[in-house]
Design a protein around this motif. Structure first.
Motif, PDB file in Angstrom:
ATOM      1  N   LEU A 165       0.836  -1.212   0.000  1.00 46.39           N
ATOM      2  CA  LEU A 165       0.000   0.000   0.000  1.00 46.39           C
ATOM      3  C   LEU A 165       0.867   1.257   0.000  1.00 46.39           C
ATOM      4  N   MET A 166       1.995   1.205   0.679  1.00 47.15           N
ATOM      5  CA  MET A 166       2.895   2.359   0.672  1.00 47.15           C
ATOM      6  C   MET A 166       3.448   2.603  -0.728  1.00 47.15           C
ATOM      7  N   ASP A 167       3.750   1.520  -1.436  1.00 51.17           N
ATOM      8  CA  ASP A 167       4.238   1.659  -2.816  1.00 51.17           C
ATOM      9  C   ASP A 167       3.160   2.253  -3.712  1.00 51.17           C
ATOM     10  N   ILE A 168       1.915   1.803  -3.537  1.00 52.45           N
ATOM     11  CA  ILE A 168       0.815   2.349  -4.341  1.00 52.45           C
ATOM     12  C   ILE A 168       0.625   3.829  -4.038  1.00 52.45           C
ATOM     13  N   ALA A 169       0.631   4.173  -2.745  1.00 51.97           N
ATOM     14  CA  ALA A 169       0.440   5.573  -2.357  1.00 51.97           C
ATOM     15  C   ALA A 169       1.528   6.459  -2.952  1.00 51.97           C
ATOM     16  N   LEU A 172       1.112   7.161  -6.555  1.00 52.93           N
ATOM     17  CA  LEU A 172       0.036   8.112  -6.822  1.00 52.93           C
ATOM     18  C   LEU A 172       0.427   9.546  -6.456  1.00 52.93           C
ATOM     19  N   GLY A 173       1.632   9.726  -5.931  1.00 50.61           N
ATOM     20  CA  GLY A 173       2.098  11.068  -5.590  1.00 50.61           C
ATOM     21  C   GLY A 173       1.887  11.448  -4.145  1.00 50.61           C
ATOM     22  N   PHE A 174       1.533  10.476  -3.291  1.00 48.70           N
ATOM     23  CA  PHE A 174       1.318  10.754  -1.877  1.00 48.70           C
ATOM     24  C   PHE A 174       2.490  10.223  -1.059  1.00 48.70           C
ATOM     25  N   THR A 175       2.582  10.669   0.184  1.00 47.85           N
ATOM     26  CA  THR A 175       3.538  10.110   1.129  1.00 47.85           C
ATOM     27  C   THR A 175       2.773   9.218   2.103  1.00 47.85           C
ATOM     28  N   ALA A 176       3.351   8.083   2.416  1.00 49.32           N
ATOM     29  CA  ALA A 176       2.677   7.115   3.281  1.00 49.32           C
ATOM     30  C   ALA A 176       3.336   7.084   4.652  1.00 49.32           C
ATOM     31  N   LEU A 177       2.526   6.955   5.674  1.00 48.21           N
ATOM     32  CA  LEU A 177       3.028   6.891   7.051  1.00 48.21           C
ATOM     33  C   LEU A 177       2.388   5.696   7.748  1.00 48.21           C
TER      34      LEU A 177
END
Length: 473
Positions: A165-169, A172-177
Motif C-alpha cells: 500500500l505504501m508503494d501504491i500511495a 500516486l504522488g502521496f507520502t505514506a506513514l
C-alpha cells in the motif's frame, strides 16, 4: 477447502496480474481512486453488483461482478460503507490471501464497538486487512493532492501488505506513514471527523476576547452615555465599537503568539536544562501559535477595512460639517498644531509598517513559501521580524492613546479606555523579551539550548515529572 474452492483459487492465481488493482464500489471515491490509479499506470477493475449499469467509471477500466473482479487483482480496495459489507462474507474464498484495503469512515465517533477495519477482518478472516486512504478525499484524488492532503496514513498487522500500500500511495504522488497495527484503525477513522483540531483553542480565545472587548466598549461608551447623559449613540455599534474590538483582539493575539516562547526561555533558565518537558498547557499553546497569528492577522485586516470606511461615514461627515459651520459662525480659524501633526503621522506610520510586517509574517507561514526558506531565514522572519511587528503595533496603540490616560474623564465608571487593556499582554511580552536578549541572560539561554546543564539540577531535571522515568537527551 472443497474441489470447487480449489479450482476457483487456481483460476484466480492464473488470472492475477501484478499491476492490476481491484476496487469494490463505484461511488465518488471509488471512481476518483480508479482514475488516479489509471493515470499512474495501473490496470483497474471494478467489482459491482450490477456491472451493466456502471456507466460513469473512468475510461480504460473494466467492470465485472465482485467474484470475477476479486480474481483479477491481489490488492482489493473496499470503497463501500460498513453497512454494505455483508456481501463480502460470500466472497471469503475468493478473497483468501488477498490484501483488503478498508477506506471507509463513519458519520460520528463511537458509532460501532469496533473499527470498520477490524470488523472487515472478522468477516474475511483469510484476507489481510489494511486501513488506508480514509484520510484522503475524492477531491484530493482528482486534483492531484494538495499540500494538506498528501499524506496517506495506514495501519495493519502484516508489514508486507502495508509495504504494498505504501508503494501504491507513493506511485500516486502521496507520502505514506505507517501508524502501526490494525488496532490503530479506530484512531485513523476518527481523524476525518475532527473539525479544525489545532484551531479550536485559538478560535475560542478569539471569540472570548472579541466578546469581552465588545461588551466592555459597549458598556463604557454606549450604555454610559445613555445612562448619564441620555444620549442614544447605539448606531456606533456597527462601525466604531467593532473597530475598537478588532484591533485590540489582533494585538493581544499577536502578543499571545510570542508569550509562550518567552515563558519557555525562562523555564529553561529556571530548570538549568533543555531536557525537561514543558507543562502540557505550554506545549499545547506553542503548537497553536501559527493559528493564533493567522487569526490575529485576520482581525488586523478587518481593522484596516473598517478604518478605510471612516471618512465616508455619515456620522463623521456630519461632525466635520457641524465643526466647520461653528468655526464660520464664530469667525474662528483652525490653527495648525505641530505636535498633533507629528503624533498622527507617527501613529499612521507605525500602523502601516506594523501591518505590512504582519502580512509578511502571514505569507511566510504558508507552506508553499516556508518550504522555500531555510531554518535560519524562517526563524529570522517569524521571530525577529515578529517581535519588531509586535513593537510597531504596540507603539501604534500608544500613539493612539497618547495622553488620554492622564485625563479623569477617560475613566468612565472607573473603567479605563479599552486601548489600555490591549497594551497589557504586549508590554509583558516585550519586557520579557528585553530581559532574554540582554547579553548576560542571552548567553546563558544559548548555552542551555546547545546542551549545557546546570550542575546539581541535571539529575532532577532529567526526570519526567509524570512518569518519574529518566528522559533521554
Amino acid at each position: 477447502m472443497n474441489s470447487d474452492s480449489v479450482a476457483m483459487t487456481d483460476l484466480c492465481e492464473k488470472m492475477h496480474k501484478p499491476e492490476t488493482v481491484c476496487i469494490f464500489g463505484t461511488g465518488d471515491f471509488g471512481r476518483s481512486l480508479g482514475l488516479r490509479l489509471l493515470q499512474s499506470g495501473y490496470n483497474v477493475v471494478y467489482g459491482s453488483r450490477d456491472p451493466k449499469n456502471s456507466l460513469l467509471l473512468p475510461k480504460g477500466s473494466k467492470v465485472m461482478t465482485h467474484a470475477a473482479a476479486a480474481c483479477e487483482a491481489f490488492v482489493v480496495f473496499v470503497a463501500v460503507q460498513r453497512e454494505h459489507y455483508g456481501f463480502l462474507s460470500s466472497l471469503a474464498s475468493d478473497l483468501e490471501g488477498k490484501v483488503l484495503v478498508d477506506v471507509s469512515n463513519n458519520l460520528k465517533r463511537g458509532l460501532y464497538p469496533e473499527s470498520n477495519a477490524e470488523y472487515l477482518s472478522r468477516l474475511v478472516p483469510g484476507a489481510t486487512v489494511v486501513k488506508a486512504f480514509n484520510t484522503i478525499s475524492a477531491w484530493a484524488l482528482q486534483s492531484g493532492g494538495l499540500d494538506a492532503n498528501r499524506q496517506v496514513l495506514l495501519c495493519g498487522d502484516r508489514s508486507d501488505a502495508k509495504q504494498q500500500l505504501m508503494d501504491i500511495a507513493q506511485s500516486l504522488g502521496f507520502t505514506a506513514l505507517d501508524r502501526g497495527s490494525l488496532r490503530v484503525a479506530a484512531e485513523l477513522e476518527d481523524l476525518p471527523l475532527q473539525l479544525f483540531p489545532l484551531w479550536r483553542l485559538p478560535l475560542n480565545i478569539a471569540i472570548c476576547l472579541t466578546a469581552f472587548i465588545f461588551f466592555y466598549a459597549l458598556t463604557r461608551d454606549v450604555i454610559y452615555e445613555r445612562v448619564t447623559n441620555g444620549k442614544d449613540i447605539a448606531f456606533r455599534i456597527m462601525i466604531s465599537l467593532a473597530n475598537k474590538a478588532f484591533p485590540i483582539v489582533s494585538l493581544v493575539m499577536l502578543a499571545l503568539c510570542y508569550l509562550p516562547g518567552a515563558l519557555a526561555g525562562f523555564l529553561q533558565l529556571y530548570n538549568g536544562t533543555k531536557y525537561r518537558r514543558f507543562p502540557d498547557w505550554l506545549d499545547r499553546w506553542m503548537l497553536c501559535r501559527k493559528q493564533l497569528g493567522l487569526l490575529a492577522l485576520a482581525f488586523g485586516f478587518l481593522h484596516v477595512l473598517y478604518t478605510l470606511v471612516i471618512p465616508i461615514r455619515y456620522y463623521v461627515r456630519y461632525r466635520i460639517n457641524v465643526y466647520t459651520i461653528s468655526l464660520v459662525k464664530d469667525n474662528k480659524t483652525y490653527e495648525f498644531d505641530n505636535m498633533a501633526a507629528w503624533r498622527y503621522d507617527s501613529y499612521y506610520s507605525m500602523g502601516i509598517l506594523g501591518f505590512g510586517l504582519f502580512v509578511l509574517l502571514g505569507i511566510t507561514s504558508l507552506p508553499s513559501v516556508s518550504n522555500s526558506l531555510n531554518w535560519r531565514e524562517f526563524s529570522f522572519v517569524q521571530s525577529k521580524l515578529g517581535y519588531v511587528t509586535l513593537l510597531l503595533c504596540t507603539a501604534h496603540t500608544f500613539l493612539y492613546g497618547w495622553d488620554r490616560f492622564l485625563k479623569p474623564s477617560s475613566y468612565r465608571w472607573w473603567m479605563p479606555p479599552a486601548y489600555m487593556l490591549s497594551l497589557v499582554v504586549p508590554c509583558v511580552v516585550l519586557i520579557l523579551k528585553l530581559i532574554l536578549i540582554t547579553p548576560c541572560v542571552d548567553s546563558k539561554v544559548t548555552r542551555i539550548r546547545q546542551g549545557w546543564e546546570r550542575q546539581g539540577k541535571t539529575s532532577a531535571n532529567n526526570i519526567d515529572t509524570k512518569t518519574n522515568q529518566p528522559l533521554m537527551a
